[in-house]
Design a protein around this motif. Sequence first.
Motif, PDB file in Angstrom:
ATOM      1  N   ARG A 334       0.834  -1.200   0.000  1.00  0.00           N
ATOM      2  CA  ARG A 334       0.000   0.000   0.000  1.00  0.00           C
ATOM      3  C   ARG A 334       0.875   1.258   0.000  1.00  0.00           C
ATOM      4  NH1 ARG A 334      -2.548  -1.005   5.299  1.00  0.00           N
ATOM      5  NH2 ARG A 334      -3.529   1.042   5.051  1.00  0.00           N
ATOM      6  N   SER A 335       1.894   1.277   0.835  1.00  0.00           N
ATOM      7  CA  SER A 335       2.748   2.468   0.881  1.00  0.00           C
ATOM      8  C   SER A 335       3.509   2.639  -0.423  1.00  0.00           C
ATOM      9  CB  SER A 335       3.719   2.384   2.059  1.00  0.00           C
ATOM     10  OG  SER A 335       4.665   1.356   1.887  1.00  0.00           O
ATOM     11  N   HIS A 336       3.886   1.530  -1.057  1.00  0.00           N
ATOM     12  CA  HIS A 336       4.606   1.593  -2.327  1.00  0.00           C
ATOM     13  C   HIS A 336       3.763   2.306  -3.377  1.00  0.00           C
ATOM     14  CE1 HIS A 336       7.212   0.563  -5.632  1.00  0.00           C
ATOM     15  NE2 HIS A 336       8.009  -0.125  -4.850  1.00  0.00           N
ATOM     16  N   HIS A 337       2.458   2.059  -3.368  1.00  0.00           N
ATOM     17  CA  HIS A 337       1.582   2.722  -4.336  1.00  0.00           C
ATOM     18  C   HIS A 337       1.620   4.236  -4.144  1.00  0.00           C
ATOM     19  CE1 HIS A 337      -1.795   3.580  -6.914  1.00  0.00           C
ATOM     20  NE2 HIS A 337      -2.450   4.143  -5.906  1.00  0.00           N
ATOM     21  N   TYR A 338       1.570   4.689  -2.905  1.00  0.00           N
ATOM     22  CA  TYR A 338       1.572   6.133  -2.665  1.00  0.00           C
ATOM     23  C   TYR A 338       2.938   6.753  -2.949  1.00  0.00           C
ATOM     24  CZ  TYR A 338      -3.116   5.789  -0.824  1.00  0.00           C
ATOM     25  OH  TYR A 338      -4.466   5.582  -0.706  1.00  0.00           O
ATOM     26  N   ILE A 339       4.003   5.985  -2.790  1.00  0.00           N
ATOM     27  CA  ILE A 339       5.335   6.466  -3.163  1.00  0.00           C
ATOM     28  C   ILE A 339       5.405   6.678  -4.676  1.00  0.00           C
ATOM     29  CG2 ILE A 339       7.764   5.780  -3.318  1.00  0.00           C
ATOM     30  CD1 ILE A 339       7.324   4.350  -0.572  1.00  0.00           C
ATOM     31  N   ASP A 340       4.890   5.719  -5.442  1.00  0.00           N
ATOM     32  CA  ASP A 340       4.833   5.879  -6.899  1.00  0.00           C
ATOM     33  C   ASP A 340       3.929   7.046  -7.285  1.00  0.00           C
ATOM     34  OD1 ASP A 340       6.579   3.823  -7.514  1.00  0.00           O
ATOM     35  OD2 ASP A 340       5.004   2.338  -7.796  1.00  0.00           O
ATOM     36  N   LEU A 341       2.802   7.142  -6.603  1.00  0.00           N
ATOM     37  CA  LEU A 341       1.850   8.213  -6.888  1.00  0.00           C
ATOM     38  C   LEU A 341       2.520   9.574  -6.671  1.00  0.00           C
ATOM     39  CD1 LEU A 341      -1.104   7.944  -7.792  1.00  0.00           C
ATOM     40  CD2 LEU A 341      -1.782   8.334  -5.419  1.00  0.00           C
ATOM     41  N   ALA A 342       3.280   9.699  -5.589  1.00  0.00           N
ATOM     42  CA  ALA A 342       3.969  10.955  -5.297  1.00  0.00           C
ATOM     43  C   ALA A 342       4.956  11.314  -6.400  1.00  0.00           C
ATOM     44  CB  ALA A 342       4.689  10.855  -3.949  1.00  0.00           C
ATOM     45  N   ALA A 343       5.694  10.317  -6.891  1.00  0.00           N
ATOM     46  CA  ALA A 343       6.658  10.568  -7.965  1.00  0.00           C
ATOM     47  C   ALA A 343       5.950  11.000  -9.244  1.00  0.00           C
ATOM     48  CB  ALA A 343       7.499   9.321  -8.211  1.00  0.00           C
ATOM     49  N   ALA A 344       4.828  10.355  -9.561  1.00  0.00           N
ATOM     50  CA  ALA A 344       4.075  10.711 -10.766  1.00  0.00           C
ATOM     51  C   ALA A 344       3.479  12.109 -10.642  1.00  0.00           C
ATOM     52  CB  ALA A 344       2.981   9.682 -11.022  1.00  0.00           C
ATOM     53  N   LEU A 359       3.028  11.719   2.582  1.00  0.00           N
ATOM     54  CA  LEU A 359       2.540  11.670   3.957  1.00  0.00           C
ATOM     55  C   LEU A 359       1.669  10.441   4.194  1.00  0.00           C
ATOM     56  CD1 LEU A 359       1.679  15.451   4.445  1.00  0.00           C
ATOM     57  CD2 LEU A 359       3.573  14.199   5.494  1.00  0.00           C
ATOM     58  N   GLU A 360       0.875  10.067   3.182  1.00  0.00           N
ATOM     59  CA  GLU A 360       0.043   8.873   3.311  1.00  0.00           C
ATOM     60  C   GLU A 360       0.907   7.612   3.341  1.00  0.00           C
ATOM     61  OE1 GLU A 360      -3.499   6.544   3.599  1.00  0.00           O
ATOM     62  OE2 GLU A 360      -2.875   8.582   4.139  1.00  0.00           O
ATOM     63  N   ALA A 361       1.946   7.581   2.516  1.00  0.00           N
ATOM     64  CA  ALA A 361       2.873   6.441   2.545  1.00  0.00           C
ATOM     65  C   ALA A 361       3.516   6.320   3.922  1.00  0.00           C
ATOM     66  CB  ALA A 361       3.943   6.611   1.467  1.00  0.00           C
ATOM     67  N   ARG A 362       3.891   7.458   4.505  1.00  0.00           N
ATOM     68  CA  ARG A 362       4.498   7.438   5.839  1.00  0.00           C
ATOM     69  C   ARG A 362       3.509   6.955   6.892  1.00  0.00           C
ATOM     70  NH1 ARG A 362       6.941  12.854   8.613  1.00  0.00           N
ATOM     71  NH2 ARG A 362       4.734  13.437   8.608  1.00  0.00           N
ATOM     72  N   ARG A 363       2.261   7.366   6.765  1.00  0.00           N
ATOM     73  CA  ARG A 363       1.249   6.936   7.733  1.00  0.00           C
ATOM     74  C   ARG A 363       1.084   5.424   7.701  1.00  0.00           C
ATOM     75  NH1 ARG A 363      -3.683   5.162   8.089  1.00  0.00           N
ATOM     76  NH2 ARG A 363      -3.969   5.115   5.814  1.00  0.00           N
ATOM     77  N   ILE A 364       1.117   4.840   6.508  1.00  0.00           N
ATOM     78  CA  ILE A 364       0.877   3.405   6.353  1.00  0.00           C
ATOM     79  C   ILE A 364       2.083   2.583   6.806  1.00  0.00           C
ATOM     80  CG2 ILE A 364       0.482   1.574   4.649  1.00  0.00           C
ATOM     81  CD1 ILE A 364      -1.098   3.683   3.016  1.00  0.00           C
ATOM     82  N   ALA A 365       3.269   2.956   6.368  1.00  0.00           N
ATOM     83  CA  ALA A 365       4.480   2.163   6.665  1.00  0.00           C
ATOM     84  C   ALA A 365       5.671   3.109   6.815  1.00  0.00           C
ATOM     85  CB  ALA A 365       4.734   1.139   5.560  1.00  0.00           C
TER      86      ALA A 365
END
Length: 403
Positions: A334-344, A359-365
């Motif tokens: 789940r956090s990986h998805h938000y990391i990719d989303l942030a880069a995009a 911030l959402e990636a950090r909240r999750i993991a």
Amino acid sequence: MADQGTTIGDNIKALRNMRKMSRPRLAEAISISESYLKKIENGERSVTSTIATRIAQTLKVGVDRIYGQPYYNGAEADEGVQAVIPDLRRVLWTYDSPEDLSRPPRPFDVLVSEMETISQLRQDGKYVQLAPLLPSLITELTHVALAAPAGEVQEQAYWYLARGYRAANSLAHKLGHPDLSMTAIERVRWAASRSGDPYMDVVAGYLLLGALMRQGLWTAANKLMVELEVQIRSIAAGRFNDESRAMLGSIVLKRLAADARQGRLENVLRATEEAEEIAAASNGRDVLAYETTFGPSNIRIHEVHALLNIGDAKTALRTAGGFIPPTDLPGERRSHHYIDLAAAQLAVGDRDASLNSLLEARRIAPAHTRFHPTVRATAATLVRLDRAQREAVTGFARWASVS
């Protein structure tokens, strides 16, 4: 080892100068414009894993050198997780001749219970909690496996030991120790071959495949993918169930990612369709098999990641749409998805959305996010572009140890 404040762009520039290679020459070698490479080096553009791998191969260094790993700056000062690496190296090196224990191993069911806990921590990216438990548990399981008579108990001990080595691989990889990660994969293969479970051999191959892809070794990776698909079909012998389909689908997703990093868009689309067909045969459910999740959610995450690595951030964002990974998906995924989303989002100029995704990636993991090279690259670029130096941006960057 990266110093605090050193960016991926700084690393690339230093390595390029070390190799006495001009910026135009490097840009031509990796098939991007000189202006784009200049922006990467100046911290004005983030770096996809595809470009990082190409640069590493051209400059003849490991990808970890591009990312500046392992990280021993602010994050390590807070978390202390790197301190486990010497113990982990010791138990991986003495895999078939472990050091003596001060007392007998704990009961096998206790070791199994702790391994289940570690496996869940691994899937959720909770490396700080996982790290101190791992070396001693691997040592105890090794003693049990080597001492048990041939039979079911010994095979079970090796089966759980393979999972322990898998956790060691994840920890070493995420903390930026590729050579130790590869040693752990070899130990997975060793234990898997003694576990009596043919699918555990597939798991070992799956981990090796990931390592080959991270280094851009496409000939070996493509060959291994074919071998693993044949191996799974042979084990299933025409009688696929949710578990075997999940194993096969996971290899297809690796193929999707590999094709993306090699710029093969048509192959990415075909692999996506194939993965969707496999998932549909399990009624479109997300299935967890051998600590790997396969299904519609992970397909979407891989598709977004693939489009981002091809360089099509706009399509990646359209594909992501309003997708929210379900909470029963492992935290690391789940956090990986938000990391990719942030880069995009950063690539298309939406800096506020990019920060929110981080911030959402950090909240999750938190640990997975903090030690992820893409997070550091994205955060560093956000800081460079944020002339107002907003606390929301600089605060995250400080936490991620890039400013």
